[in-house]
Design a protein around this motif. Structure first.
Motif, mmCIF file in Angstrom:
data_model
loop_
_atom_site.group_PDB
_atom_site.id
_atom_site.type_symbol
_atom_site.label_atom_id
_atom_site.label_comp_id
_atom_site.label_asym_id
_atom_site.label_seq_id
_atom_site.Cartn_x
_atom_site.Cartn_y
_atom_site.Cartn_z
ATOM 1 N N ASN A 292 79.855 42.398 42.866
ATOM 2 C CA ASN A 292 79.212 41.169 42.412
ATOM 3 C C ASN A 292 79.692 40.890 40.980
ATOM 4 O O ASN A 292 79.011 41.211 40.006
ATOM 5 C CB ASN A 292 77.688 41.322 42.457
ATOM 6 N N ARG B 118 88.522 30.850 49.079
ATOM 7 C CA ARG B 118 88.149 30.352 47.758
ATOM 8 C C ARG B 118 87.489 31.428 46.903
ATOM 9 O O ARG B 118 87.861 31.640 45.747
ATOM 10 C CB ARG B 118 87.212 29.158 47.918
ATOM 11 N N ASP B 119 86.524 32.141 47.473
ATOM 12 C CA ASP B 119 85.812 33.158 46.697
ATOM 13 C C ASP B 119 86.733 34.295 46.283
ATOM 14 O O ASP B 119 86.659 34.806 45.153
ATOM 15 C CB ASP B 119 84.636 33.712 47.502
ATOM 16 N N LEU C 188 88.997 33.063 43.445
ATOM 17 C CA LEU C 188 88.272 32.975 42.188
ATOM 18 C C LEU C 188 88.013 34.360 41.607
ATOM 19 O O LEU C 188 88.048 34.553 40.392
ATOM 20 C CB LEU C 188 86.941 32.239 42.393
ATOM 21 N N TYR C 189 87.753 35.332 42.480
ATOM 22 C CA TYR C 189 87.549 36.696 42.013
ATOM 23 C C TYR C 189 88.805 37.224 41.327
ATOM 24 O O TYR C 189 88.733 37.877 40.279
ATOM 25 C CB TYR C 189 87.169 37.598 43.181
ATOM 26 N N ASN D 236 87.662 29.635 53.110
ATOM 27 C CA ASN D 236 87.597 31.059 53.448
ATOM 28 C C ASN D 236 88.238 31.937 52.372
ATOM 29 O O ASN D 236 87.886 33.110 52.241
ATOM 30 C CB ASN D 236 88.290 31.312 54.792
#
Length: 450
Positions: free
Chosen positions: A394, A78-79, A82-83, A76
């Motif tokens: 994005n 992780r993204d 990484l951002y 949950n």
């Protein structure tokens, strides 16, 4: 006595006959002793292969450690994590890629008759393409290593140590740039910093290096934006914290500082054009200033999405943003082709001094111009995507578009420098003679006065 005399006779005879042999043996022995020493020095090809092997081992190790570290995190988060890691290391990665590309530019200049030291009005003992690639190689090693350490430490619970990795990297790079001692190309660093100062405060007549670097900075606007957010989080101690979720925080993705930093390179270039008009009274300077001013509404109309009601954004500001994006893209494209490059006559780019693979592929080939014109139009349009703050969520798409913009600028450099060289040769009567090889000029010299 007879036996003694015979013994002495044979002894003396043996000494006389063995003396040359012993000399030959000793000579062969010396040769055998010297040849292993000579053969112990590795060849340049072996050294190059060894370095490439070490580089590949290092790259695979970083990829393996980084992947395992990411897989250890909660799916949950992780993204988001990484951002954030991408935010800290994205600026330096993009700078590293730009340095690599500039090294390629310099290498091609050396193969042609374009004397870029005269174009930039710099000393002949400047950085060669090998020096530039050496710097970019170290940057390529340093930045991913720090990023891998950040991922590994955070995934293993060492949050404070992980947070220190990007901070230490930024401090190291900043100190290296301003280091006052005569190591690591002091004169080149001084020239770069002095040019940045002249760009930020255009109070003096504008030289070619001034507006050339300022144009490149417009393509690196994303770097400035992410750099501001990274430093802001470091100063406010938000590295590796839950500040990722707070878009409206001081250093969040809705911060008003983002469009302000994005517009800075364009404002600098606009002020340079106004300064040039003051000095030369040429109307083209005002038209060029108008080109850079068209980027301002693209940036600030996009940022309004986070500060107005959704209905007002959809009905009013979004159409205005689209219109301003089209105007900026087409105006910039027109200026590249007709003014910066002067391709109206399809003049042959880079009259190469020696036949080579590069000259055979590019010299006098019309497809080069059709490719550059077409790709420049497409990439000019896509670049407005990056300038739009409301499309920044994005981050992988924005990173890809930024890479494409850097490639567009990489192409732009060739034609812009050649066009300037053609102006110099026409104005000053410079003969297009063979340019001495850079390695020959710098042979035996360790001074780099840029």
């Amino acid at each position: 006595m007879i036996y003694i005399d015979q013994f002495l006779f044979f002894f003396v005879l043996q000494k006389k006959t063995q003396t040359p042999y012993s000399k030959i043996v000793s000579s062969d022995t010396m040769k055998n002793m010297i040849s292993p020493i000579q053969n112990a020095v590795p060849s340049p090809t072996f050294l190059w292969r060894f370095k490439v092997t070490l580089f590949l081992i290092w790259g695979l190790t970083c990829c393996k450690i980084g992947w395992d570290s990411v897989m250890r995190m909660d799916a949950n988060l992780r993204d988001l994590f990484l951002y954030e890691a991408f935010l800290y290391y994205n600026p330096l990665l993009l700078v590293t890629i730009m340095v690599w590309l500039w090294g390629v530019n310099v290498w091609v200049f050396l193969q042609s008759n374009v004397s870029y030291p005269k174009v930039f009005d710099i000393d002949q003992n400047h950085l060669t393409h090998k020096d530039i690639w050496k710097c970019s190689t170290w940057m390529t090693i340093l930045v991913p290593t720090s990023m891998t350490s950040y991922l590994y430490l955070y995934s293993h619970g060492e949050v404070s140590l992980a947070a220190s990795q990007p901070v230490l990297l930024y401090i190291f790079v900043a100190m290296l740039l301003v280091f006052p001692f005569d190591i690591f190309y002091l004169s080149s660093r001084y020239f770069f910093l002095r040019t940045l100062l002249r760009i930020a405060f255009p109070l003096q007549p504008i030289s070619f290096p001034d507006f050339f670097l300022a144009d490149i900075l417009t393509s690196m606007a994303k770097v400035f934006s992410d750099l501001e957010r990274s430093v802001c989080r470091m100063v406010n101690k938000q590295v590796a914290t839950i500040a990722w979720f707070e878009a409206d925080a001081v250093c969040g993705s809705h911060s008003i500082a983002i469009p302000i930093v994005l517009v800075l390179p364009y404002l600098w270039r606009l002020l340079q054009c106004l300064r040039q008009y003051k000095d030369t009274k040429e109307k083209n300077c005002l038209l060029n200033a108008l080109k850079y001013s068209t980027a301002v509404p693209v940036i600030f109309l996009s940022a309004l999405k986070y500060h107005v009601f959704p209905e007002k954004w959809t009905t009013l500001y979004r159409p205005l943003w689209l219109l301003s994006s089209v105007i900026n893209s087409l105006y910039s494209f027109y200026w590249d082709i007709t003014r910066d490059w002067d391709l109206s006559g399809f003049s042959r780019i880079f009259k190469f001094t020696k036949p080579s693979l590069v000259s055979n592929v590019f010299y006098g080939r019309h497809w080069v111009y059709f490719w550059v014109i077409g790709s420049n139009l497409v990439l000019r349009g896509s670049w407005t995507y990056k300038l739009s703050a409301h499309l920044r969520h994005n981050y992988l798409t924005v990173f890809g578009i930024t890479l494409l913009e850097m490639f567009r600028r990489f192409q732009w450099v060739f034609f812009r420098v050649e066009n300037e060289w053609n102006k110099i040769t026409r104005a000053g009567g410079v003969q297009l003679t063979e340019v001495p090889r850079e390695d020959e000029k710098l042979l035996g010299s360790n001074i780099y006065d840029v």
